[in-house]
Write a protein that holds these residues in place. Structure first.
Motif, PDB file in Angstrom:
ATOM      1  N   TYR A   1      -3.357  15.228  -2.864  1.00 49.77           N
ATOM      2  CA  TYR A   1      -3.175  13.979  -2.129  1.00 49.77           C
ATOM      3  C   TYR A   1      -2.530  14.246  -0.776  1.00 49.77           C
ATOM      4  O   TYR A   1      -1.660  15.112  -0.644  1.00 49.77           O
ATOM      5  CB  TYR A   1      -2.249  13.031  -2.890  1.00 49.77           C
ATOM      6  CG  TYR A   1      -2.719  12.573  -4.245  1.00 49.77           C
ATOM      7  CD1 TYR A   1      -4.052  12.704  -4.654  1.00 49.77           C
ATOM      8  CD2 TYR A   1      -1.817  11.990  -5.145  1.00 49.77           C
ATOM      9  CE1 TYR A   1      -4.459  12.267  -5.903  1.00 49.77           C
ATOM     10  CE2 TYR A   1      -2.221  11.543  -6.392  1.00 49.77           C
ATOM     11  CZ  TYR A   1      -3.534  11.689  -6.774  1.00 49.77           C
ATOM     12  OH  TYR A   1      -3.941  11.257  -8.008  1.00 49.77           O
TER      13      TYR A   1
ATOM     14  N   LYS B   1     -10.645   7.683  10.991  1.00 48.95           N
ATOM     15  CA  LYS B   1     -11.784   8.057  10.150  1.00 48.95           C
ATOM     16  C   LYS B   1     -12.312   9.436  10.522  1.00 48.95           C
ATOM     17  O   LYS B   1     -12.674  10.237   9.639  1.00 48.95           O
ATOM     18  CB  LYS B   1     -12.897   7.011  10.288  1.00 48.95           C
ATOM     19  CG  LYS B   1     -12.565   5.682   9.631  1.00 48.95           C
ATOM     20  CD  LYS B   1     -13.694   4.685   9.831  1.00 48.95           C
ATOM     21  CE  LYS B   1     -13.399   3.363   9.138  1.00 48.95           C
ATOM     22  NZ  LYS B   1     -14.486   2.372   9.377  1.00 48.95           N
TER      23      LYS B   1
ATOM     24  N   ILE C   1      -2.574   5.856   5.585  1.00 47.90           N
ATOM     25  CA  ILE C   1      -3.802   6.524   5.159  1.00 47.90           C
ATOM     26  C   ILE C   1      -3.524   7.347   3.910  1.00 47.90           C
ATOM     27  O   ILE C   1      -2.585   8.142   3.885  1.00 47.90           O
ATOM     28  CB  ILE C   1      -4.326   7.463   6.275  1.00 47.90           C
ATOM     29  CG1 ILE C   1      -4.370   6.734   7.618  1.00 47.90           C
ATOM     30  CG2 ILE C   1      -5.695   8.021   5.928  1.00 47.90           C
ATOM     31  CD1 ILE C   1      -4.067   7.621   8.801  1.00 47.90           C
TER      32      ILE C   1
ATOM     33  N   LYS D   1       0.972   4.005  -3.059  1.00 46.38           N
ATOM     34  CA  LYS D   1       0.508   5.384  -2.883  1.00 46.38           C
ATOM     35  C   LYS D   1       1.639   6.387  -3.086  1.00 46.38           C
ATOM     36  O   LYS D   1       1.422   7.474  -3.647  1.00 46.38           O
ATOM     37  CB  LYS D   1      -0.125   5.555  -1.507  1.00 46.38           C
ATOM     38  CG  LYS D   1      -1.330   4.657  -1.254  1.00 46.38           C
ATOM     39  CD  LYS D   1      -2.350   4.712  -2.399  1.00 46.38           C
ATOM     40  CE  LYS D   1      -3.517   3.778  -2.157  1.00 46.38           C
ATOM     41  NZ  LYS D   1      -4.426   3.704  -3.330  1.00 46.38           N
TER      42      LYS D   1
ATOM     43  N   TYR E   1      -0.809  11.740   2.247  1.00 44.32           N
ATOM     44  CA  TYR E   1      -0.453  10.398   2.695  1.00 44.32           C
ATOM     45  C   TYR E   1       0.074  10.487   4.123  1.00 44.32           C
ATOM     46  O   TYR E   1       1.024  11.228   4.399  1.00 44.32           O
ATOM     47  CB  TYR E   1       0.601   9.779   1.777  1.00 44.32           C
ATOM     48  CG  TYR E   1       0.994   8.385   2.184  1.00 44.32           C
ATOM     49  CD1 TYR E   1       0.080   7.347   2.113  1.00 44.32           C
ATOM     50  CD2 TYR E   1       2.265   8.109   2.665  1.00 44.32           C
ATOM     51  CE1 TYR E   1       0.422   6.063   2.506  1.00 44.32           C
ATOM     52  CE2 TYR E   1       2.624   6.829   3.050  1.00 44.32           C
ATOM     53  CZ  TYR E   1       1.702   5.812   2.969  1.00 44.32           C
ATOM     54  OH  TYR E   1       2.035   4.552   3.371  1.00 44.32           O
TER      55      TYR E   1
ATOM     56  N   CYS F   1      -5.415  10.043   1.381  1.00 49.30           N
ATOM     57  CA  CYS F   1      -6.587  10.909   1.284  1.00 49.30           C
ATOM     58  C   CYS F   1      -6.522  11.771   0.028  1.00 49.30           C
ATOM     59  O   CYS F   1      -5.435  12.176  -0.403  1.00 49.30           O
ATOM     60  CB  CYS F   1      -6.670  11.855   2.481  1.00 49.30           C
ATOM     61  SG  CYS F   1      -6.512  11.071   4.091  1.00 49.30           S
TER      62      CYS F   1
ATOM     63  N   ARG G   1     -12.107  11.412  -0.416  1.00 53.41           N
ATOM     64  CA  ARG G   1     -11.826   9.978  -0.512  1.00 53.41           C
ATOM     65  C   ARG G   1     -10.723   9.624   0.473  1.00 53.41           C
ATOM     66  O   ARG G   1      -9.733  10.352   0.584  1.00 53.41           O
ATOM     67  CB  ARG G   1     -11.401   9.610  -1.930  1.00 53.41           C
ATOM     68  CG  ARG G   1     -11.056   8.148  -2.128  1.00 53.41           C
ATOM     69  CD  ARG G   1     -10.678   7.881  -3.568  1.00 53.41           C
ATOM     70  NE  ARG G   1     -10.114   6.547  -3.741  1.00 53.41           N
ATOM     71  CZ  ARG G   1      -9.578   6.108  -4.873  1.00 53.41           C
ATOM     72  NH1 ARG G   1      -9.532   6.888  -5.929  1.00 53.41           N
ATOM     73  NH2 ARG G   1      -9.070   4.893  -4.943  1.00 53.41           N
ATOM     74  N   VAL G   2     -10.892   8.515   1.200  1.00 53.87           N
ATOM     75  CA  VAL G   2      -9.909   8.072   2.184  1.00 53.87           C
ATOM     76  C   VAL G   2      -9.742   6.560   2.069  1.00 53.87           C
ATOM     77  O   VAL G   2     -10.727   5.817   2.079  1.00 53.87           O
ATOM     78  CB  VAL G   2     -10.340   8.435   3.626  1.00 53.87           C
ATOM     79  CG1 VAL G   2      -9.300   7.935   4.631  1.00 53.87           C
ATOM     80  CG2 VAL G   2     -10.548   9.937   3.780  1.00 53.87           C
ATOM     81  N   GLU G   3      -8.493   6.110   1.953  1.00 54.51           N
ATOM     82  CA  GLU G   3      -8.168   4.685   1.980  1.00 54.51           C
ATOM     83  C   GLU G   3      -7.270   4.429   3.186  1.00 54.51           C
ATOM     84  O   GLU G   3      -6.317   5.184   3.424  1.00 54.51           O
ATOM     85  CB  GLU G   3      -7.438   4.267   0.708  1.00 54.51           C
ATOM     86  CG  GLU G   3      -8.258   4.425  -0.555  1.00 54.51           C
ATOM     87  CD  GLU G   3      -7.444   4.078  -1.786  1.00 54.51           C
ATOM     88  OE1 GLU G   3      -6.913   2.942  -1.844  1.00 54.51           O
ATOM     89  OE2 GLU G   3      -7.318   4.941  -2.675  1.00 54.51           O
ATOM     90  N   ILE G   4      -7.573   3.376   3.943  1.00 55.09           N
ATOM     91  CA  ILE G   4      -6.849   3.085   5.181  1.00 55.09           C
ATOM     92  C   ILE G   4      -6.344   1.647   5.148  1.00 55.09           C
ATOM     93  O   ILE G   4      -7.097   0.730   4.827  1.00 55.09           O
ATOM     94  CB  ILE G   4      -7.763   3.285   6.409  1.00 55.09           C
ATOM     95  CG1 ILE G   4      -8.320   4.717   6.448  1.00 55.09           C
ATOM     96  CG2 ILE G   4      -6.998   2.981   7.705  1.00 55.09           C
ATOM     97  CD1 ILE G   4      -9.424   4.927   7.469  1.00 55.09           C
ATOM     98  N   GLN G   5      -5.081   1.479   5.491  1.00 51.62           N
ATOM     99  CA  GLN G   5      -4.464   0.155   5.536  1.00 51.62           C
ATOM    100  C   GLN G   5      -3.780  -0.040   6.884  1.00 51.62           C
ATOM    101  O   GLN G   5      -2.920   0.755   7.261  1.00 51.62           O
ATOM    102  CB  GLN G   5      -3.424   0.025   4.418  1.00 51.62           C
ATOM    103  CG  GLN G   5      -2.566  -1.225   4.487  1.00 51.62           C
ATOM    104  CD  GLN G   5      -3.357  -2.505   4.313  1.00 51.62           C
ATOM    105  OE1 GLN G   5      -4.026  -2.684   3.308  1.00 51.62           O
ATOM    106  NE2 GLN G   5      -3.276  -3.399   5.287  1.00 51.62           N
TER     107      GLN G   5
ATOM    108  N   PHE H   1       0.843  -1.202   0.000  1.00 52.89           N
ATOM    109  CA  PHE H   1       0.000   0.000   0.000  1.00 52.89           C
ATOM    110  C   PHE H   1       0.876   1.249   0.000  1.00 52.89           C
ATOM    111  O   PHE H   1       0.647   2.186  -0.777  1.00 52.89           O
ATOM    112  CB  PHE H   1      -0.900  -0.035   1.236  1.00 52.89           C
ATOM    113  CG  PHE H   1      -1.843   1.130   1.376  1.00 52.89           C
ATOM    114  CD1 PHE H   1      -3.136   1.051   0.876  1.00 52.89           C
ATOM    115  CD2 PHE H   1      -1.459   2.294   2.037  1.00 52.89           C
ATOM    116  CE1 PHE H   1      -4.022   2.110   1.016  1.00 52.89           C
ATOM    117  CE2 PHE H   1      -2.337   3.358   2.181  1.00 52.89           C
ATOM    118  CZ  PHE H   1      -3.619   3.268   1.668  1.00 52.89           C
TER     119      PHE H   1
END
Length: 204
Positions: free
Chosen positions: A115, A145, A200, A13, A117, A202, A153-157, A9
């Motif tokens: 972006y 969150k 994260i 990113k 990160y 975003c 948009r938010v992606e979380i790993q 991830f």
């Protein structure tokens, strides 16, 4: 070759940031690829070093000790509204007094579509650096969150599964949890929210 989900991830990113964006601010110098401008440079990362040289990449820090390009406080960034294409903020928010304000500031200075990160710890040992920063906070998935709720948009790993996270708390195993990562895969704990922290990504 990256073998776990969180390193995959992170690389995905970062490659996206350095492919899509030209003006990038690294708050705290967390990429640690330039020993001249950082307190703890990591081992060589050729693709990242090459990407940085091809972009307008700046390090921002609150003190001049490690020769950042910009000296400034994350609580009041010395940057105009909607002026930055991408921000990297790795292992910083636990060390600032008001992380929610810091995230609002990053959001403010990002251009629409910009972006961000971020890495924050959750189950992680106490790690201040005397004379430089204190260690105030840890962040659950719910906290992450909430902090990033304004982004479109938010992606979380998660970073490490439950077993590797437990052993990472011991200095003898810190950052050397490969065998425990394998056990997490076997016992299906790799995606646990009982984790060392969160990567994260975003988009404003």
């Amino acid at each position: 070759m990256k073998t776990n989900n969180w390193d995959k991830f992170a690389e995905e990113k970062l490659r996206k940031i350095f492919t899509d964006k030209d003006y990038i601010i690294d708050i705290g110098g967390g990429l640690r690829v330039d020993p001249k401008r950082n307190n703890r440079a990591k081992n060589s990362n050729p693709w990242l070093e090459s990407a940085i040289r091809s972009k307008n990449y700046k390090i921002l820090d609150k003190v001049p000790d490690y020769k950042p390009d910009i000296v400034g406080d994350i609580h009041k960034l010395p940057l105009a509204d909607n002026s930055i294409e991408a921000i990297i903020c790795l292992a910083v928010l636990e060390h600032v007094e008001e992380p929610a304000l810091a995230v609002r500031e990053m959001y403010r200075v990002l251009k629409p579509g910009g972006y961000c990160y971020i890495y924050v710890p959750f189950l992680y040992y106490y790690h201040p650096l005397k004379g430089y920063y204190q260690d105030f906070y840890r962040f659950t998935l719910d906290g992450v969150k909430y902090l990033t709720k304004d982004f479109s948009r938010v992606e979380i790993q998660n970073v490490r599964g439950a077993l590797a996270t437990v052993f990472n708390l011991f200095p003898i195993f810190s950052k050397r949890t490969g065998w425990f990562n394998w056990l997490d895969r076997v016992f299906k704990k790799e995606g646990s929210n009982q984790t060392s922290g969160f990567n994260i990504f975003c988009i404003k």
